[in-house]
Write a protein that holds these residues in place. Structure first.
Motif, PDB file in Angstrom:
ATOM      1  N   MET A 209       6.468  -1.309  -9.134  1.00  0.00           N
ATOM      2  CA  MET A 209       6.842  -2.661  -9.549  1.00  0.00           C
ATOM      3  C   MET A 209       6.084  -3.716  -8.747  1.00  0.00           C
ATOM      4  SD  MET A 209      10.854  -2.654 -10.525  1.00  0.00           S
ATOM      5  CE  MET A 209      11.359  -2.181 -12.176  1.00  0.00           C
ATOM      6  N   ASP A 210       6.081  -3.594  -7.422  1.00  0.00           N
ATOM      7  CA  ASP A 210       5.197  -4.440  -6.612  1.00  0.00           C
ATOM      8  C   ASP A 210       3.766  -3.992  -6.875  1.00  0.00           C
ATOM      9  OD1 ASP A 210       3.661  -5.657  -4.647  1.00  0.00           O
ATOM     10  OD2 ASP A 210       4.470  -4.446  -3.031  1.00  0.00           O
ATOM     11  N   GLY A 211       3.488  -2.728  -6.599  1.00  0.00           N
ATOM     12  CA  GLY A 211       2.231  -2.117  -6.991  1.00  0.00           C
ATOM     13  C   GLY A 211       1.051  -2.384  -6.091  1.00  0.00           C
ATOM     14  N   HIS A 212       1.247  -3.160  -5.025  1.00  0.00           N
ATOM     15  CA  HIS A 212       0.110  -3.526  -4.184  1.00  0.00           C
ATOM     16  C   HIS A 212       0.391  -3.320  -2.696  1.00  0.00           C
ATOM     17  CE1 HIS A 212      -0.385  -5.680  -7.999  1.00  0.00           C
ATOM     18  NE2 HIS A 212      -1.682  -5.547  -7.797  1.00  0.00           N
ATOM     19  N   GLY A 213       1.450  -2.579  -2.374  1.00  0.00           N
ATOM     20  CA  GLY A 213       1.767  -2.288  -0.982  1.00  0.00           C
ATOM     21  C   GLY A 213       2.035  -3.533  -0.164  1.00  0.00           C
ATOM     22  N   ALA A 214       2.609  -4.562  -0.791  1.00  0.00           N
ATOM     23  CA  ALA A 214       2.752  -5.856  -0.124  1.00  0.00           C
ATOM     24  C   ALA A 214       4.173  -6.196   0.288  1.00  0.00           C
ATOM     25  CB  ALA A 214       2.217  -6.970  -1.027  1.00  0.00           C
ATOM     26  N   ALA A 215       5.188  -5.688  -0.419  1.00  0.00           N
ATOM     27  CA  ALA A 215       6.553  -6.155  -0.177  1.00  0.00           C
ATOM     28  C   ALA A 215       7.569  -5.035  -0.370  1.00  0.00           C
ATOM     29  CB  ALA A 215       6.890  -7.320  -1.107  1.00  0.00           C
ATOM     30  N   LEU A 216       8.336  -4.744   0.675  1.00  0.00           N
ATOM     31  CA  LEU A 216       9.451  -3.810   0.551  1.00  0.00           C
ATOM     32  C   LEU A 216      10.536  -4.410  -0.341  1.00  0.00           C
ATOM     33  CD1 LEU A 216       9.949  -2.610   4.242  1.00  0.00           C
ATOM     34  CD2 LEU A 216       9.222  -1.186   2.320  1.00  0.00           C
ATOM     35  N   GLY A 217      11.196  -3.548  -1.098  1.00  0.00           N
ATOM     36  CA  GLY A 217      12.292  -4.046  -1.923  1.00  0.00           C
ATOM     37  C   GLY A 217      12.927  -2.964  -2.755  1.00  0.00           C
ATOM     38  N   GLY A 218      14.095  -3.279  -3.296  1.00  0.00           N
ATOM     39  CA  GLY A 218      14.803  -2.380  -4.190  1.00  0.00           C
ATOM     40  C   GLY A 218      15.542  -3.188  -5.239  1.00  0.00           C
ATOM     41  N   ALA A 219      16.063  -2.499  -6.255  1.00  0.00           N
ATOM     42  CA  ALA A 219      16.823  -3.164  -7.309  1.00  0.00           C
ATOM     43  C   ALA A 219      17.881  -2.223  -7.861  1.00  0.00           C
ATOM     44  CB  ALA A 219      15.898  -3.634  -8.430  1.00  0.00           C
ATOM     45  N   LEU A 286       5.093 -11.175  -8.983  1.00  0.00           N
ATOM     46  CA  LEU A 286       3.666 -11.142  -9.311  1.00  0.00           C
ATOM     47  C   LEU A 286       3.261  -9.745  -9.764  1.00  0.00           C
ATOM     48  CD1 LEU A 286       2.127 -13.280  -6.415  1.00  0.00           C
ATOM     49  CD2 LEU A 286       2.690 -14.009  -8.738  1.00  0.00           C
ATOM     50  N   GLY A 287       3.816  -8.721  -9.112  1.00  0.00           N
ATOM     51  CA  GLY A 287       3.538  -7.355  -9.533  1.00  0.00           C
ATOM     52  C   GLY A 287       4.117  -7.041 -10.898  1.00  0.00           C
ATOM     53  N   LEU A 288       5.333  -7.504 -11.151  1.00  0.00           N
ATOM     54  CA  LEU A 288       5.981  -7.239 -12.440  1.00  0.00           C
ATOM     55  C   LEU A 288       5.193  -7.835 -13.599  1.00  0.00           C
ATOM     56  CD1 LEU A 288       9.717  -7.938 -11.498  1.00  0.00           C
ATOM     57  CD2 LEU A 288       8.685  -5.704 -11.953  1.00  0.00           C
ATOM     58  N   GLU A 289       4.539  -8.967 -13.362  1.00  0.00           N
ATOM     59  CA  GLU A 289       3.821  -9.634 -14.441  1.00  0.00           C
ATOM     60  C   GLU A 289       2.659  -8.802 -14.986  1.00  0.00           C
ATOM     61  OE1 GLU A 289       2.740 -13.457 -12.881  1.00  0.00           O
ATOM     62  OE2 GLU A 289       4.712 -14.328 -13.278  1.00  0.00           O
ATOM     63  N   SER A 290       2.167  -7.851 -14.211  1.00  0.00           N
ATOM     64  CA  SER A 290       1.068  -6.993 -14.689  1.00  0.00           C
ATOM     65  C   SER A 290       1.483  -5.530 -14.818  1.00  0.00           C
ATOM     66  CB  SER A 290      -0.132  -7.097 -13.736  1.00  0.00           C
ATOM     67  OG  SER A 290       0.213  -6.594 -12.446  1.00  0.00           O
ATOM     68  N   LEU A 291       2.759  -5.226 -14.653  1.00  0.00           N
ATOM     69  CA  LEU A 291       3.210  -3.828 -14.642  1.00  0.00           C
ATOM     70  C   LEU A 291       2.862  -3.103 -15.937  1.00  0.00           C
ATOM     71  CD1 LEU A 291       4.773  -1.659 -13.008  1.00  0.00           C
ATOM     72  CD2 LEU A 291       6.860  -2.457 -14.150  1.00  0.00           C
ATOM     73  N   HIS A 292       3.039  -3.788 -17.071  1.00  0.00           N
ATOM     74  CA  HIS A 292       2.769  -3.154 -18.369  1.00  0.00           C
ATOM     75  C   HIS A 292       1.286  -2.880 -18.580  1.00  0.00           C
ATOM     76  CE1 HIS A 292       2.088  -7.411 -18.846  1.00  0.00           C
ATOM     77  NE2 HIS A 292       1.531  -7.244 -20.034  1.00  0.00           N
ATOM     78  N   VAL A 293       0.435  -3.563 -17.826  1.00  0.00           N
ATOM     79  CA  VAL A 293      -1.007  -3.326 -17.902  1.00  0.00           C
ATOM     80  C   VAL A 293      -1.414  -2.231 -16.925  1.00  0.00           C
ATOM     81  CG1 VAL A 293      -3.287  -4.380 -17.652  1.00  0.00           C
ATOM     82  CG2 VAL A 293      -1.379  -5.735 -18.553  1.00  0.00           C
ATOM     83  N   ARG A 294      -0.768  -2.205 -15.763  1.00  0.00           N
ATOM     84  CA  ARG A 294      -1.141  -1.254 -14.720  1.00  0.00           C
ATOM     85  C   ARG A 294      -0.662   0.164 -14.992  1.00  0.00           C
ATOM     86  NH1 ARG A 294       1.531  -2.061 -10.459  1.00  0.00           N
ATOM     87  NH2 ARG A 294       2.791  -3.885 -10.962  1.00  0.00           N
ATOM     88  N   MET A 295       0.554   0.325 -15.492  1.00  0.00           N
ATOM     89  CA  MET A 295       1.116   1.677 -15.636  1.00  0.00           C
ATOM     90  C   MET A 295       0.279   2.592 -16.532  1.00  0.00           C
ATOM     91  SD  MET A 295       3.502   2.074 -13.518  1.00  0.00           S
ATOM     92  CE  MET A 295       3.992   3.716 -14.071  1.00  0.00           C
ATOM     93  N   PRO A 296      -0.211   2.124 -17.676  1.00  0.00           N
ATOM     94  CA  PRO A 296      -1.067   3.015 -18.479  1.00  0.00           C
ATOM     95  C   PRO A 296      -2.312   3.481 -17.729  1.00  0.00           C
ATOM     96  CG  PRO A 296      -0.316   1.174 -19.811  1.00  0.00           C
ATOM     97  CD  PRO A 296       0.071   0.860 -18.397  1.00  0.00           C
TER      98      PRO A 296
END
Length: 428
Positions: A209-219, A286-296
């Motif tokens: 979800m972050d995808g860039h090793g920048a921010a720890l987090g959970g949901a 910021l990571g979520l905004e490109s998640l649908h592009v990155r995952m494939p």
């Protein structure tokens, strides 16, 4: 945004600016919020009005991002936490208390296994672990009168087993308990567990979800489907007055759509304080905004590398559910028709020495205790996270000395395969 597709939700869900307001979700970097009267603030403490009074419980930045994740998963409510571990603990502890019992898949992240089997056991909560391949009869046998929740991972880290969500949900509901699924690896782009009967979903947002090793987090996301009041005797924490919060009965006041997250916020976040910082939430978005592009792309690279490794003479075995030879291939086709993730594990015929040589000769793949990143990262557990174990103990733990776990990033697959090929060539 229920009528919109996943990519649109990734970009636009959770926040709609008004006239003249910031187009990007603003970072509300404030611990506290000012009110004109004590009565105004009192309504917030009584949960009679919406708003913010202290960022340990809620923050506008976090709530916008949580709402986006809820929309992506198809849930009714969500909250952010400081890490994926915090999300799993709070999701389980929001349901269980001393004297209760958990049924969990044995094939889960080692940190979560330890959380359930050791740390929560010290709190008087016991657990029975079941194989992700258990039959319906075997799953039923694991339940006890005091079982309150069932837990599993869509794709297990690092075993890469695929959970039969529909079967686990069926069994959980037959016993009147919810199914909690950690959906970190596939993300809602590749799997939405609520559509298969799961009730609550957790994430380590630190990963894809972050995808860039920048921010720890959970949901934590609630489907809003589990009827707590229909099983009121099992869940007094949700279905009887909470004397620590003005005698509120969460399931009555907020319904099945909002009770779980409201209790988790008002009670557990209040007491444990495992809040994600607003700045981390901003980075996550910021990571979520490109998640649908990155995952494939992660899936494409994972599949290409897995296919290459499966044919290589120095590789003993490859574990990737996208391979037709994998035991979870058919299950993956059901739950993950667009692919799962970019993580591949494999064993080298030369054992520990070969694994060490391979790791030393990678150029693009960085040695990290991390996965699900834009940059390819790699780990040999025997020489890092599990180095205190003997070879026999490593086998028992399911991480033999020859095992390599590689998380394929967003680089060109041809370059990744060439890098891996060169590292394999260095093994004599």
């Amino acid at each position: 945004m229920n009528d919109y597709r996943m990519g649109t939700k990734c970009v636009q869900a959770g926040y709609k600016p008004g006239n003249g307001e910031p187009r990007q979700i603003p970072i509300i970097q404030s611990t506290t919020f000012k009110y004109d009267t004590s009565e105004d603030m009192g309504k917030l403490f009584d949960l009679e009005a919406e708003g913010y009074f202290y960022s340990r419980l809620q923050n506008p930045t976090n709530d916008h991002v949580a709402a986006k994740i809820a929309a992506m998963e198809g849930g009714t409510a969500a909250m952010l936490t400081s890490s994926g571990q915090a999300a799993n603990f709070m999701a389980l502890f929001n349901i269980c208390e001393c004297g209760d019992h958990i049924v969990a898949s044995s094939s889960i992240y080692g940190g979560t296994f330890n959380l359930i089997s050791v740390t929560m056991a010290k709190m008087g909560i016991t657990a029975t672990f079941v194989s992700p391949d258990a039959t319906e009869e075997e799953l039923n046998a694991a339940f006890k009168p005091n079982t309150k929740v069932m837990f599993g991972e869509t794709i297990a880290n690092p075993a890469l087993t695929v959970l039969d969500i529909e079967l686990f949900a069926k069994v959980a509901h037959a016993h009147g308990v919810p199914l909690v699924v950690d959906n970190t690896f596939p993300t809602p782009v590749n799997c939405r567990p609520f559509e298969w009967g799961a009730d609550i979903v957790t994430h380590s947002t630190t990963k894809y979800m972050d995808g860039h090793g920048a921010a720890l987090g959970g949901a934590i996301v609630d489907s809003g489907n589990f009827d707590w009041m229909a099983h009121a005797d099992k869940y007094p924490g949700l279905c009887t007055p909470d004397e620590s919060y003005h005698g509120i009965t969460y399931a009555e006041k907020f319904g099945k759509e909002g009770a779980f997250i409201t209790k988790c916020t008002a009670q557990l976040m209040r007491d444990f304080g495992s809040m994600q910082s607003p700045n981390n939430a901003f980075i996550l978005n910021l990571g979520l905004e490109s998640l649908h592009v990155r995952m494939p792309k992660h899936v494409e690279n994972g599949q290409a590398v897995a296919e290459f490794l499966e044919k290589h003479p120095k590789v003993a075995y490859v574990n990737y559910p996208g391979l037709p030879s994998n035991k979870y291939y058919e299950r993956a086709q059901k739950y993950l028709p667009n692919g799962g993730c970019g993580v591949v594990s494999f064993g080298l015929k030369g054992g520990r020495e070969a694994a060490s040589t391979f790791m030393q000769n990678l150029k693009l793949g960085a040695i990290e205790t991390h996965v699900a990143d834009a940059r390819t990262c790699c780990l040999n557990p025997a020489t890092s996270t599990h180095r205190q174990m003997t070879d026999e103990q490593l086998i028992e733990a399911g991480v033999p000395a020859e095992l390599i776990r590689i998380s394929l990033g967003l680089e060109d697959k041809e370059d990744l395969i060439a890098d891996i090929s060169n590292a394999l060539d260095a093994i004599k």
